[in-house]
Design an enzyme around this catalytic site. Structure first.
Site, PDB file in Angstrom:
ATOM      1  N   TYR A  32     -37.965  18.734  49.372  1.00 24.71           N
ATOM      2  CA  TYR A  32     -37.424  18.978  48.027  1.00 24.71           C
ATOM      3  C   TYR A  32     -36.999  17.652  47.393  1.00 24.71           C
ATOM      4  O   TYR A  32     -37.383  17.338  46.257  1.00 24.71           O
ATOM      5  CB  TYR A  32     -36.237  19.940  48.094  1.00 24.71           C
ATOM      6  CG  TYR A  32     -35.698  20.292  46.726  1.00 24.71           C
ATOM      7  CD1 TYR A  32     -36.356  21.217  45.923  1.00 24.71           C
ATOM      8  CD2 TYR A  32     -34.559  19.673  46.229  1.00 24.71           C
ATOM      9  CE1 TYR A  32     -35.889  21.525  44.653  1.00 24.71           C
ATOM     10  CE2 TYR A  32     -34.088  19.972  44.964  1.00 24.71           C
ATOM     11  CZ  TYR A  32     -34.754  20.901  44.190  1.00 24.71           C
ATOM     12  OH  TYR A  32     -34.291  21.192  42.925  1.00 24.71           O
TER      13      TYR A  32
HETATM   14  N1  LIG Z   1     -28.395  24.724  39.929  1.00 24.49           N
HETATM   15  C1  LIG Z   1     -27.955  23.515  40.210  1.00 24.49           C
HETATM   16  O1  LIG Z   1     -26.842  23.323  40.711  1.00 24.49           O
HETATM   17  C2  LIG Z   1     -28.825  22.327  39.913  1.00 24.49           C
HETATM   18  C3  LIG Z   1     -28.317  21.054  40.208  1.00 24.49           C
HETATM   19  C4  LIG Z   1     -29.116  19.942  39.964  1.00 24.49           C
HETATM   20  C5  LIG Z   1     -30.387  20.114  39.429  1.00 24.49           C
HETATM   21  N2  LIG Z   1     -30.837  21.355  39.148  1.00 24.49           N
HETATM   22  C6  LIG Z   1     -32.193  21.452  38.591  1.00 24.49           C
HETATM   23  O2  LIG Z   1     -32.230  22.340  37.483  1.00 24.49           O
HETATM   24  C7  LIG Z   1     -33.539  22.935  37.388  1.00 24.49           C
HETATM   25  C8  LIG Z   1     -33.391  24.434  37.222  1.00 24.49           C
HETATM   26  O3  LIG Z   1     -32.683  24.880  38.336  1.00 24.49           O
HETATM   27  P1  LIG Z   1     -32.051  26.334  38.447  1.00 24.49           P
HETATM   28  O4  LIG Z   1     -30.783  26.147  39.202  1.00 24.49           O
HETATM   29  O5  LIG Z   1     -32.052  27.024  37.141  1.00 24.49           O
HETATM   30  O6  LIG Z   1     -33.174  26.961  39.428  1.00 24.49           O
HETATM   31  P2  LIG Z   1     -33.456  28.462  39.898  1.00 24.49           P
HETATM   32  O7  LIG Z   1     -32.250  29.300  39.755  1.00 24.49           O
HETATM   33  O8  LIG Z   1     -34.044  28.305  41.273  1.00 24.49           O
HETATM   34  O9  LIG Z   1     -34.581  28.969  38.892  1.00 24.49           O
HETATM   35  C9  LIG Z   1     -35.862  28.400  38.989  1.00 24.49           C
HETATM   36  C10 LIG Z   1     -36.869  29.117  38.132  1.00 24.49           C
HETATM   37  O10 LIG Z   1     -38.141  28.567  38.503  1.00 24.49           O
HETATM   38  C11 LIG Z   1     -39.066  29.617  38.611  1.00 24.49           C
HETATM   39  N3  LIG Z   1     -40.108  29.335  39.604  1.00 24.49           N
HETATM   40  C12 LIG Z   1     -39.965  29.078  40.921  1.00 24.49           C
HETATM   41  N4  LIG Z   1     -41.157  28.954  41.506  1.00 24.49           N
HETATM   42  C13 LIG Z   1     -42.080  29.133  40.534  1.00 24.49           C
HETATM   43  C14 LIG Z   1     -43.495  29.157  40.513  1.00 24.49           C
HETATM   44  N5  LIG Z   1     -44.213  29.003  41.642  1.00 24.49           N
HETATM   45  N6  LIG Z   1     -44.140  29.368  39.339  1.00 24.49           N
HETATM   46  C15 LIG Z   1     -43.434  29.552  38.203  1.00 24.49           C
HETATM   47  N7  LIG Z   1     -42.080  29.568  38.150  1.00 24.49           N
HETATM   48  C16 LIG Z   1     -41.411  29.359  39.317  1.00 24.49           C
HETATM   49  C17 LIG Z   1     -38.253  30.805  39.097  1.00 24.49           C
HETATM   50  O11 LIG Z   1     -38.942  31.980  38.771  1.00 24.49           O
HETATM   51  P3  LIG Z   1     -38.698  33.377  39.564  1.00 24.49           P
HETATM   52  O12 LIG Z   1     -37.306  33.757  39.194  1.00 24.49           O
HETATM   53  O13 LIG Z   1     -39.726  34.257  39.019  1.00 24.49           O
HETATM   54  O14 LIG Z   1     -38.825  33.062  41.018  1.00 24.49           O
HETATM   55  C18 LIG Z   1     -36.939  30.624  38.350  1.00 24.49           C
HETATM   56  O15 LIG Z   1     -36.976  31.266  37.119  1.00 24.49           O
HETATM   57  C19 LIG Z   1     -34.282  22.499  38.666  1.00 24.49           C
HETATM   58  O16 LIG Z   1     -35.139  21.435  38.352  1.00 24.49           O
HETATM   59  C20 LIG Z   1     -33.202  22.001  39.597  1.00 24.49           C
HETATM   60  O17 LIG Z   1     -33.628  20.967  40.451  1.00 24.49           O
HETATM   61  C21 LIG Z   1     -30.105  22.466  39.380  1.00 24.49           C
END
Ligand SMILES: NC(=O)c1ccc[n+]([C@@H]2O[C@H](COP(=O)([O-])OP(=O)(O)OC[C@H]3O[C@@H](n4cnc5c(N)ncnc54)[C@H](OP(=O)(O)O)[C@@H]3O)[C@@H](O)[C@H]2O)c1
Length: 247
Positions: free
Chosen positions: A166
């Site tokens: 990752y």
């Molecule tokens: N949350 C945090 O604390 C945090 C911190 C630092 C950075 N970030 C960054 O913020 C960004 C968004 O994170 P998040 O926390 O919102 O992530 P999340 O809750 O894991 O949501 C990710 C989204 O990506 C979609 N996805 C996953 N695999 C996919 C695929 N094969 N094809 C199409 N869509 C796919 C998922 O769809 P499904 O729901 O359909 O699976 C989901 O809607 C990421 O880049 C992450 O690295 C987050």
């Protein structure tokens, strides 16, 4: 000037693609962009989640969005090309992309990680942003003011034990970002920035930190003013920047 005033919606008339729009940061940003007048293209893997976001946007009085189901872990070159053609055919323009789709296997030592996990994380976190930008570039170049936002992660910037493939996929995303920003440096109507959120309360955080008390974490909506600013006219001078978000 208030950015929530219906008469001064900063993204009026723009078409913005959001990947990973079904939950977490992508969902929050899609709602925020639509509230500012953008027609949002909702891309994600699970259609039911995208339909829920679609309904939320319509209920709130936003422009009718479009749904683009795609599994970015399986998509081939021709699928990315078709995706750009679908946006061109259905909406005729593209003014911005926010890349929020996120594949995460699990925290584990490298000795327990598999090539398949690494490949999926690379396909979704690194290759998909490159391929989407590459095939959408002709559309973006026709926009008078196009903005692309990549979303990084702290461990892509400072890799550490157990974050494995990752962290490496996100570090590669940062390297891609620098190449792309350099190539678009002389294009006044096309910019790219990379936002690194700190911890935010999304389903992803539950997977990386299951035992943590989440009550003090900011919701994904906390990032939306920054994302709206970068996506719209106020962001025109911000280009090629890595922007760390702290609430
Ligand atoms: N949350 C945090 O604390 C945090 C911190 C630092 C950075 N970030 C960054 O913020 C960004 C968004 O994170 P998040 O926390 O919102 O992530 P999340 O809750 O894991 O949501 C990710 C989204 O990506 C979609 N996805 C996953 N695999 C996919 C695929 N094969 N094809 C199409 N869509 C796919 C998922 O769809 P499904 O729901 O359909 O699976 C989901 O809607 C990421 O880049 C992450 O690295 C987050």
């Amino acid at each position: 000037m208030s950015t929530t005033d219906a008469h001064t919606r900063v993204l009026d008339g723009r078409v913005v693609l959001v990947t990973g729009a079904g939950q977490g940061l992508g969902r929050a940003a899609a709602l925020a962009f639509a509230a500012q007048g953008a027609t949002v293209v909702l891309l994600g893997r699970t259609v039911a989640k995208l339909e829920t976001v679609y309904d939320e946007i319509v209920r709130a009085g936003g422009p009718q969005p479009a749904i683009l189901p795609a599994d970015l872990a399986a998509a081939q070159e021709r699928d990315f090309e078709a995706l750009a053609q679908a946006i061109a055919g259905q909406l005729g323009r593209l003014d911005g992309i926010l890349h929020c789709a996120n594949a995460f296997a699990r925290l584990s030592p490298l000795s327990q990680q598999t090539m398949e996990q690494w490949l999926i994380q690379f396909r979704v976190n690194t290759l998909a942003p490159f391929a989407i930008n590459r095939f959408c570039e002709p559309l973006l170049k026709r926009s008078p003011d196009a903005a692309v936002i990549l979303v990084g992660e702290t461990h892509g910037h400072a890799p550490a034990a157990y974050w494995g493939g990752y962290a490496v996929s996100k570090a590669a995303l940062e390297a891609y970002f620098r190449v792309q920003a350099d190539e678009w440096a002389d294009r006044p109507n096309l910019r790219i920035n990379l936002v690194i959120p700190g911890p935010i309360h999304t389903p992803f955080r539950h997977r990386t930190h299951p035992a943590e008390d989440k009550s003090a974490l900011p919701p994904p909506e906390a990032l939306c003013p920054l994302l709206v600013e970068l996506m719209g006219p106020q962001g025109q001078k911000t280009r090629g920047q890595v922007i760390a978000f702290r609430s």
